[in-house]
Motif scaffolding. Structure first.
Motif, mmCIF file in Angstrom:
data_model
loop_
_atom_site.group_PDB
_atom_site.id
_atom_site.type_symbol
_atom_site.label_atom_id
_atom_site.label_comp_id
_atom_site.label_asym_id
_atom_site.label_seq_id
_atom_site.Cartn_x
_atom_site.Cartn_y
_atom_site.Cartn_z
ATOM 1 N N SER B 35 79.352 42.733 71.345
ATOM 2 C CA SER B 35 81.004 44.092 70.250
ATOM 3 C C SER B 35 81.657 44.046 71.418
ATOM 4 C CB SER B 35 79.668 45.151 71.615
ATOM 5 O OG SER B 35 80.626 46.319 70.712
ATOM 6 N N GLY B 36 81.929 43.476 72.655
ATOM 7 C CA GLY B 36 83.824 43.808 73.273
ATOM 8 C C GLY B 36 84.259 42.995 72.242
ATOM 9 N N GLU B 37 83.747 41.971 72.256
ATOM 10 C CA GLU B 37 84.387 40.718 70.919
ATOM 11 C C GLU B 37 85.170 41.423 69.727
ATOM 12 O OE1 GLU B 37 86.260 38.701 72.732
ATOM 13 O OE2 GLU B 37 85.229 38.667 74.264
ATOM 14 N N VAL B 38 84.058 41.173 68.907
ATOM 15 C CA VAL B 38 84.370 42.527 67.525
ATOM 16 C C VAL B 38 85.189 43.526 67.784
ATOM 17 C CG1 VAL B 38 83.366 43.455 66.033
ATOM 18 C CG2 VAL B 38 82.049 42.091 67.000
ATOM 19 N N GLY B 39 85.330 44.431 69.268
ATOM 20 C CA GLY B 39 86.301 44.891 69.385
ATOM 21 C C GLY B 39 87.880 44.260 69.233
ATOM 22 N N GLU B 40 87.787 43.528 69.916
ATOM 23 C CA GLU B 40 88.993 43.010 69.872
ATOM 24 C C GLU B 40 89.193 42.134 68.669
ATOM 25 O OE1 GLU B 40 90.237 40.368 73.409
ATOM 26 O OE2 GLU B 40 88.151 41.197 74.632
ATOM 27 N N LEU B 41 88.101 41.662 67.804
ATOM 28 C CA LEU B 41 88.998 41.311 66.590
ATOM 29 C C LEU B 41 89.153 42.851 65.800
ATOM 30 C CD1 LEU B 41 88.575 38.400 64.937
ATOM 31 C CD2 LEU B 41 86.336 39.534 64.176
ATOM 32 N N VAL C 38 86.442 51.464 71.608
ATOM 33 C CA VAL C 38 85.424 51.699 72.564
ATOM 34 C C VAL C 38 85.104 49.635 72.801
ATOM 35 C CG1 VAL C 38 83.243 52.268 71.300
ATOM 36 C CG2 VAL C 38 84.689 53.873 71.308
ATOM 37 N N GLY C 39 84.957 48.662 71.808
ATOM 38 C CA GLY C 39 85.056 47.921 72.365
ATOM 39 C C GLY C 39 85.423 46.557 73.703
ATOM 40 N N GLU C 40 86.674 48.205 73.989
ATOM 41 C CA GLU C 40 87.604 47.141 75.617
ATOM 42 C C GLU C 40 86.407 48.156 76.754
ATOM 43 O OE1 GLU C 40 91.215 47.072 75.959
ATOM 44 O OE2 GLU C 40 92.059 47.428 74.344
ATOM 45 N N LEU C 41 85.891 49.428 76.111
ATOM 46 C CA LEU C 41 85.663 50.567 76.907
ATOM 47 C C LEU C 41 83.674 49.314 77.244
ATOM 48 C CD1 LEU C 41 85.102 52.870 78.456
ATOM 49 C CD2 LEU C 41 83.681 53.894 77.058
ATOM 50 N N THR C 42 83.271 48.671 76.124
ATOM 51 C CA THR C 42 82.315 48.575 76.559
ATOM 52 C C THR C 42 82.445 46.861 77.323
ATOM 53 O OG1 THR C 42 81.523 49.068 74.009
ATOM 54 C CG2 THR C 42 80.220 46.748 75.190
ATOM 55 N N VAL D 31 77.653 54.101 76.859
ATOM 56 C CA VAL D 31 78.288 53.289 76.150
ATOM 57 C C VAL D 31 77.937 52.555 75.325
ATOM 58 C CG1 VAL D 31 79.624 50.922 76.456
ATOM 59 C CG2 VAL D 31 79.739 53.173 78.440
ATOM 60 N N MET D 32 76.497 52.013 74.915
ATOM 61 C CA MET D 32 76.288 51.547 74.145
ATOM 62 C C MET D 32 75.760 52.114 72.710
ATOM 63 S SD MET D 32 73.313 48.457 75.809
ATOM 64 C CE MET D 32 72.845 47.125 74.935
ATOM 65 N N ALA D 33 75.812 53.477 73.425
ATOM 66 C CA ALA D 33 75.445 54.823 72.170
ATOM 67 C C ALA D 33 76.127 54.974 71.599
ATOM 68 C CB ALA D 33 73.923 55.010 73.236
ATOM 69 N N LEU D 34 77.280 55.091 72.560
ATOM 70 C CA LEU D 34 78.860 55.771 71.420
ATOM 71 C C LEU D 34 78.824 54.324 70.781
ATOM 72 C CD1 LEU D 34 81.513 57.217 71.676
ATOM 73 C CD2 LEU D 34 82.324 55.668 74.213
ATOM 74 N N SER D 35 78.559 53.300 71.610
ATOM 75 C CA SER D 35 79.530 51.939 70.623
ATOM 76 C C SER D 35 78.619 51.859 69.334
ATOM 77 C CB SER D 35 79.320 50.528 71.550
ATOM 78 O OG SER D 35 79.424 49.408 70.427
ATOM 79 N N GLY D 36 77.533 52.023 69.069
ATOM 80 C CA GLY D 36 76.000 52.477 68.120
ATOM 81 C C GLY D 36 76.860 53.821 67.360
ATOM 82 N N GLU D 37 76.989 54.602 67.410
ATOM 83 C CA GLU D 37 77.901 55.675 66.777
ATOM 84 C C GLU D 37 79.414 55.098 66.168
ATOM 85 O OE1 GLU D 37 75.822 57.840 65.721
ATOM 86 O OE2 GLU D 37 74.014 57.628 67.184
ATOM 87 N N VAL D 38 79.998 54.632 66.546
ATOM 88 C CA VAL D 38 81.264 54.501 66.323
ATOM 89 C C VAL D 38 81.107 53.323 65.170
ATOM 90 C CG1 VAL D 38 83.410 52.688 66.726
ATOM 91 C CG2 VAL D 38 82.628 55.264 68.335
ATOM 92 N N GLY D 39 79.789 52.145 65.385
ATOM 93 C CA GLY D 39 79.085 51.531 64.138
ATOM 94 C C GLY D 39 78.927 52.534 63.008
ATOM 95 N N GLU D 40 78.359 52.982 62.901
ATOM 96 C CA GLU D 40 77.478 54.084 61.885
ATOM 97 C C GLU D 40 78.987 54.473 61.535
ATOM 98 O OE1 GLU D 40 74.780 56.155 61.955
ATOM 99 O OE2 GLU D 40 74.082 55.242 63.953
ATOM 100 N N LEU D 41 79.804 54.714 61.915
ATOM 101 C CA LEU D 41 81.382 56.011 61.774
ATOM 102 C C LEU D 41 81.830 54.476 60.775
ATOM 103 C CD1 LEU D 41 83.176 57.506 61.383
ATOM 104 C CD2 LEU D 41 83.998 57.587 63.706
ATOM 105 N N THR D 42 82.472 53.370 61.728
ATOM 106 C CA THR D 42 82.830 52.876 60.645
ATOM 107 C C THR D 42 82.701 51.836 59.690
ATOM 108 O OG1 THR D 42 83.284 51.162 62.825
ATOM 109 C CG2 THR D 42 83.698 50.018 61.089
ATOM 110 N N ALA D 43 80.943 51.691 59.240
ATOM 111 C CA ALA D 43 80.706 51.434 57.820
ATOM 112 C C ALA D 43 80.771 52.751 57.097
ATOM 113 C CB ALA D 43 78.700 51.476 58.668
#
Lengths: 106, 106, 106, 106
Positions: B35-41, C38-42, D31-43
């Motif tokens: 997930s962190g690497e996808v964030g950098e991408l 969020v990727g950097e935070l992760t 942090v993972m939960a935040l990241s998952g929700e940002v993924g849903e927003l991105t979609a």
């Protein structure tokens, strides 16, 4: 016959062309799609301890979801690389070479 | 000889073992690393228009960064699947089969 | 005087306007920027155990990085909501209401 | 009375305590939960053009989804900062200060 990466890339090309979806498959959009799928994968693991995460495939329902999300991530990664014209295997091998220099073993 | 997926998976196993990093490579941690690497991408494409994103490889500096991040994403995806015991190519082919049912062409 | 959300939103508007960056601040681009942060935070938490993650602020260098990434996430979230015209506090309160119905306590 | 950030933080504390979910709310998991929700927003934004993304709230169904995902992102961000002991507003204001130094206007 075993599935190859090239098979998958070709099937994804045909899939997009048959649905007139190539117009949506810009690198920017595909990066977002990849990111969204990684978000779904992340959600499957968010409340698991590291130890529980190592046994995720023992739960049949969770295992099906993990396979499904890993498949989605793989497909968008392959499609993105194809649209950009990046050879993923060569790029990945070159990165391992660099990592071996950067983090010497032993 | 061309690089294969199996080569990369084996090199990643050896790389982790030689550095005693297997202890860190739980699925939970590897999902976060992916997930962190996808964030950098994502960051490489965030201010580009869709049209500019399609020409990303024409800029040598950006092209190098895109290759590097795509490599990192690929490597963590392969390592995650290996640690979980998931066959990515088979899972991805099965997902295309399901997508072809779900989104009929034409 | 304490900082308020409205202060931050106004400062972000002024910041973008003064640099002629409003043209880049489409919701699509800002979602990507949020996702990248969020990727950097992760990445800061990826190799930590859950227990270590709870003590992250005890390490001064890590604490500074966590503050910095949380700030970036907050700023892009505020800017995205402002550009879209979403009242984050009202939306968040409404979501807690729904969650209380969906997951009854006790 | 208007909703405040402090109200939301307190409601999230009470919500977790009433369900015995505090045990799951480590920074790593959040942090993972935040990241998952940002993924849903991105979609929600992945196939939209930048121009379409600017009009996302004109579609009532999409607007409801955007509000819902922005709320989820906000709630996990507030909960994460609370568990860590980070003052988000102060951290965000300090980051704008640094950005104003780093990117001089005009």
């Amino acid at each position: 016959m075993p599935v190859t990466l090239d098979d998958l890339v070709q099937r994804l090309r045909d899939f997009a062309a048959a649905r007139d979806w190539e117009q949506f498959h810009t690198p920017k959009n595909l990066v977002m799609a990849l990111s969204g799928e990684v978000g779904e994968l992340t959600a499957l693991f968010q409340w698991l301890t590291p130890e529980e995460s190592a046994r995720a495939l023992e739960d049949p329902a969770l295992s099906a979801e993990v396979h499904d999300e890993l498949a989605d991530v793989t497909l968008y990664l392959l499609r993105l690389a194809d649209v950009l014209g990046v050879d993923l295997l060569t790029a990945a091998a070159a990165k391992i070479d660099r990592n071996e220099q950067r983090f010497p073993a032993g």
